[in-house]
Design an enzyme around this catalytic site. Structure first.
Site, PDB file in Angstrom:
ATOM      1  N   LYS A  11       1.760   1.996  -5.153  1.00 55.80           N
ATOM      2  CA  LYS A  11       2.273   1.400  -6.393  1.00 55.80           C
ATOM      3  C   LYS A  11       1.328   1.655  -7.557  1.00 55.80           C
ATOM      4  CE  LYS A  11       2.312  -2.558  -4.275  1.00 55.80           C
ATOM      5  NZ  LYS A  11       2.039  -2.128  -2.906  1.00 55.80           N
ATOM      6  N   ASP A  33       0.810  -1.221   0.000  1.00 55.94           N
ATOM      7  CA  ASP A  33       0.000   0.000   0.000  1.00 55.94           C
ATOM      8  C   ASP A  33       0.847   1.277   0.000  1.00 55.94           C
ATOM      9  OD1 ASP A  33      -2.212  -1.692   0.129  1.00 55.94           O
ATOM     10  OD2 ASP A  33      -2.136  -1.727   2.321  1.00 55.94           O
ATOM     11  N   GLN A  65       1.973  -6.162  -3.193  1.00 58.12           N
ATOM     12  CA  GLN A  65       2.423  -6.210  -1.800  1.00 58.12           C
ATOM     13  C   GLN A  65       3.706  -5.365  -1.637  1.00 58.12           C
ATOM     14  OE1 GLN A  65       1.463  -9.698  -3.198  1.00 58.12           O
ATOM     15  NE2 GLN A  65      -0.456  -8.725  -2.709  1.00 58.12           N
ATOM     16  N   GLY A  82      -4.537  -4.477  -3.729  1.00 59.42           N
ATOM     17  CA  GLY A  82      -5.530  -3.456  -4.047  1.00 59.42           C
ATOM     18  C   GLY A  82      -4.760  -2.226  -4.485  1.00 59.42           C
ATOM     19  N   HIS A  83      -4.761  -1.954  -5.775  1.00 61.49           N
ATOM     20  CA  HIS A  83      -3.966  -0.854  -6.318  1.00 61.49           C
ATOM     21  C   HIS A  83      -4.901   0.265  -6.783  1.00 61.49           C
ATOM     22  CE1 HIS A  83      -0.375  -3.763  -7.167  1.00 61.49           C
ATOM     23  NE2 HIS A  83      -0.710  -3.683  -5.902  1.00 61.49           N
TER      24      HIS A  83
END
Ligand code: GDP
Ligand code: IMO
Ligand code: MG
Length: 433
Positions: free
Chosen positions: A25, A22, A233, A49-50
């Site tokens: 990225k 988080d 990650q 989750g991007h």
């Protein structure tokens, strides 16, 4: 989109998170995608989750590479990824609803392992079984899917096109997983016959997407195309080099890009590490600079630190240079992107852990035994806050002097150059250095 980054060379870059995920990225990959022809995911799954913000719209991608918003760019999912077909279909539907044309732009390695419903169930059971030693997984079936891959019993994308092989593999899984699945309530039971039919139903979506990704990327390299490798990650969640066992089940570090896409190191021209200006973590595990006070709450609120996948509040703390020395070294980071600097704008003072104290000794590098991090006490250097808004600043010269001092201190310590600074979630809220 403006061509702010056109000064950057068109080279092959790996983007890796340098903390516990988080770091931002998604934003950086979206931004740098402008300079790339192909964006490739190499590990992880929909535990990621991007987030990308374009204008008023926020997009969160879990599986599809963050380059998808740029028309014409090709997105690749490598063999190192574990792909949940249900989530993948949902993401395709979202793209369709948003009017994003993905036809002929998404390719998946034939060797990519699939996450099956039983992986999700087992993830939940294993996590509950860990009790107070729980990892706090995303319960997306990531760990169990990688377990099956390493056990050499995984279902790969290519398998779904072979009736006999698929059936045999599912039969073997039914036996293997019976230990976990037999006591499940009816609504959680896995119906293997239905699963077989469901998988056949995905065939026609996957057929044009299945590729020899390794070959495709090598051909692209020969044709002078630029490739962006999108890590998921963060390095501290790497199964080998992170805070084991409080980590994910893949190699989130740069080596994961090589094995996860089928290529050698000469394919990589530059490694860009994403560093959030403070630290966060979701789930359990050691976090030496964690704040349990009002300041921690303040960082969470200003930074909007709630999981993009599970919505869980993220744990927050000061920047940790001991940790960053480790993650920049194990990734061979050439340049860093420092994100969320604007979150620190209102603080009177900002702290950075420069070393730990352990058993009365000064520790400047992370101990090999990650468990002993819990016994380390961070020692901080305090910086005066800049107390002025950096939100949306786009030029380095316009950054407050004290913010520049903070950035220079980090980069000097880590012996890296900044590639960009992020001063807000949107594309244009970026300083290209
Ligand atoms: P990722 O998993 O590394 O892609 O990061 P996430 O998307 O999970 O979390 C990063 C969050 O911070 C998202 O909500 C982004 O929109 C947001 N973000 C990214 N860069 C910045 C920034 O520079 N400032 C602020 N305020 N928010 C940012
Ligand atoms: P992005 O790509 C933050 C964490 C989980 C848990 C541990 C293991 O958005 O940075 P898993 O489901 O992978 O078995 O969970 O890893 N985790 C993440 N934390 N960002 C992520 O991804 C994460 N993916 C997994 O919270 O502690
Ligand atoms: Mg995230």
């Amino acid at each position: 989109m403006d061509s702010k980054i056109s000064r950057l060379e068109r080279i092959n870059r790996v983007i890796v998170g340098c903390q516990w995920g988080d770091e931002g990225k998604g934003k950086v990959v979206d931004l740098l995608s402008q300079e790339a022809d192909i964006v490739a995911r190499f590990q992880g799954g929909n535990n990621a989750g991007h987030t990308i913000v374009v204008g008023e719209v926020q997009y969160i991608f879990h599986l599809i590479p963050s380059g998808i918003l740029h028309p014409g760019k090709v997105c690749v999912i490598g063999n190192g990824v574990v792909l949940d077909p249900v989530v993948f279909m949902e993401e395709l539907e979202t793209l369709q609803n948003l009017g994003i044309d993905y036809a002929g732009r998404i390719f998946i390695s034939a060797a990519t392992n699939l996450i099956m419903p039983y992986h999700r169930v087992v993830d939940g059971i294993e996590e509950t079984g860990r009790g107070k030693n729980g990892i706090g997984t995303t319960k997306r079936g990531i760990g169990p899917a990688y377990q099956d891959k390493v056990r050499r019993m995984g279902i790969r994308l290519a398998d779904i096109f072979n009736d006999k092989r698929l059936k045999e593999k599912l039969e073997a899984q039914e036996v293997l997983k019976s230990h976990w699945l037999s006591n499940m309530p009816d609504d959680k039971k896995v119906d293997f016959a239905k699963l077989y039919d469901d998988i056949l139903g995905y065939r026609e979506v996957f057929r044009p997407m299945m590729k020899d990704v390794s070959l495709m990327l090598h051909e692209a390299r020969k044709a002078d195309m630029a490739i962006l490798f999108e890590g998921a990650q963060g390095a501290m969640l790497d199964v080998d080099l992170g805070t084991y066992p409080f980590c994910t089940s893949s190699n989130t570090t740069v080596g994961g890009a090589l094995t996860g896409l089928g290529m050698g190191p000469s394919m990589i021209d530059e490694v860009v590490g994403i560093v959030k200006a403070y630290t966060t973590r979701v789930g359990a595990g050691p976090f030496p600079t964690e704040l349990h006070d009002d300041m921690g709450e303040k960082l969470r609120e200003i930074g909007g630190e709630y999981g993009a996948t599970t919505k869980r509040p993220r744990r927050t703390g000061w920047l940790d240079l001991v940790l960053l020395r480790h993650t920049t070294r194990i990734n061979g980071v050439d340049k860093v992107a420092i994100t969320k600097l604007d979150v620190l704008d209102t603080l009177d003072e900002i702290k950075v852990a420069t070393y730990y104290r352990h058993d009365g000794k000064k520790v400047e590098n992370l101990p090999m035994d990650m468990c002993s991090i819990c016994d380390c006490e961070p020692v901080y250097q305090t910086f005066e806050g800049w107390k002025t808004s950096t939100a949306g600043i786009t030029s380095y010269d316009d950054m407050p002097v004290k913010a520049r001092e903070y950035i220079d201190f980090i980069c000097n310590d880590l012996n890296v150059k900044p590639i960009l600074l992020s001063t807000g979630p949107a594309r244009e809220q970026t300083v290209m250095v």
